[in-house]
Design an enzyme around this catalytic site. Sequence first.
Site, PDB file in Angstrom:
ATOM      1  N   ARG A   1       0.826  -1.205   0.000  1.00 50.12           N
ATOM      2  CA  ARG A   1       0.000   0.000   0.000  1.00 50.12           C
ATOM      3  C   ARG A   1       0.865   1.264   0.000  1.00 50.12           C
ATOM      4  O   ARG A   1       0.550   2.247  -0.670  1.00 50.12           O
ATOM      5  CB  ARG A   1      -0.930  -0.019   1.219  1.00 50.12           C
ATOM      6  CG  ARG A   1      -2.220   0.726   0.979  1.00 50.12           C
ATOM      7  CD  ARG A   1      -3.199   0.550   2.122  1.00 50.12           C
ATOM      8  NE  ARG A   1      -4.121  -0.542   1.883  1.00 50.12           N
ATOM      9  CZ  ARG A   1      -4.348  -1.535   2.737  1.00 50.12           C
ATOM     10  NH1 ARG A   1      -3.715  -1.581   3.877  1.00 50.12           N
ATOM     11  NH2 ARG A   1      -5.203  -2.485   2.447  1.00 50.12           N
ATOM     12  N   GLY A   2       1.960   1.228   0.730  1.00 48.22           N
ATOM     13  CA  GLY A   2       2.867   2.381   0.798  1.00 48.22           C
ATOM     14  C   GLY A   2       3.445   2.741  -0.559  1.00 48.22           C
ATOM     15  O   GLY A   2       3.509   3.925  -0.937  1.00 48.22           O
TER      16      GLY A   2
END
Length: 363
Positions: A295-296
């Site tokens: 997600r980062g």
Amino acid sequence: MSPIAQAIPTQPAIARRAVFPFTAIVGQEEMKLALLLNVIDPKIGGVMIMGDRGTGKSTTIRALADLLPEIEVVADDPFNSHPSDPELMSDVVRDRASRGETLPLMQRKVQMIDLPLGATEDRVCGTIDIEKALSEGVKAFEPGLLAKANRGILYVDEVNLLDDHLVDVLLDSAASGWNTVEREGISIRHPARFVLVGSGNPEEGELRPQLLDRFGMHAEIRTVKEPALRVKIVEERSGFDQNPQTYLQQHETEQQALQQKLIDAQNLLPSVNLDYEMRVQISQVCSELDVDGLRGDIVTNRAAKAIAALEGRTEVTLDDISRVITLCLRHRLRKDPLESIDSGYKVQKVFSSVFGVEMPTEG
């Protein structure tokens, strides 16, 4: 596609309640940038704003909603359905459009929906309309706050005090763009594309890491210490409170310019390019910081493109990544209770090492 793409600039409102203008907010640049980037690309996944009481969190979010252009919606639809984009239409409107029906249209101000702490799941997601069931003998759906927030902003103050289950529901809808309700043999699905903004005071407890990670960006704001800046903030607020309409007129040109800048950025966003080598380096930063999941990486890529679009460019620069990477990653780091290093400083340190640039002067 952005929920406020293809927007039409607003005409100056006469009877609307006065809201403090976004362009007049002094300081808190990190929070303002995170909010603007989420408006340009809502798929970034929302903003979590953590900071002291009385630092202008709610004022800034209301100012952002007031700044945004009007959107075109299907007039008789409770979900703010888009008249031409199937991804932003309710199932009923999609059926009507597929049958060639002429849909009644109207312009509507972008909604900012406040989610109260005591809200139930039925109030948030929607429920069966009991009154209709009893009076007409039909099973009808009563839309909830997620329906009202479609193509707008959903704001949760003190999100760290909200029931974890409800936070999960909000984050699921924000991520998928849809809300599905199963009640009493009825299955309803409607679009729920909104910019999720949560705010809270860290003194009142942190959000669980699993939930915090689901927010696209995390802005930390602190009380302004510099006396001259504090005086300026007080003066601006006093000027607005004394004569809101005159104050709004003074900032009208700036407001319209920023509104147009956001529309241009939304249109430019699909053309923005992020170099492959930079994408590899972003992923290397995430890897070295031991960030769980991908997600980062995804959010940093999206935010870097959004900031380039905001500034009218089609190529992402190193400076773009530097400005957004801390906002995108600081809340995804595993916290060691004994560690005294600030997570933002940690992100910038690894970024400087991977990209081969000097460490910024302020940590």
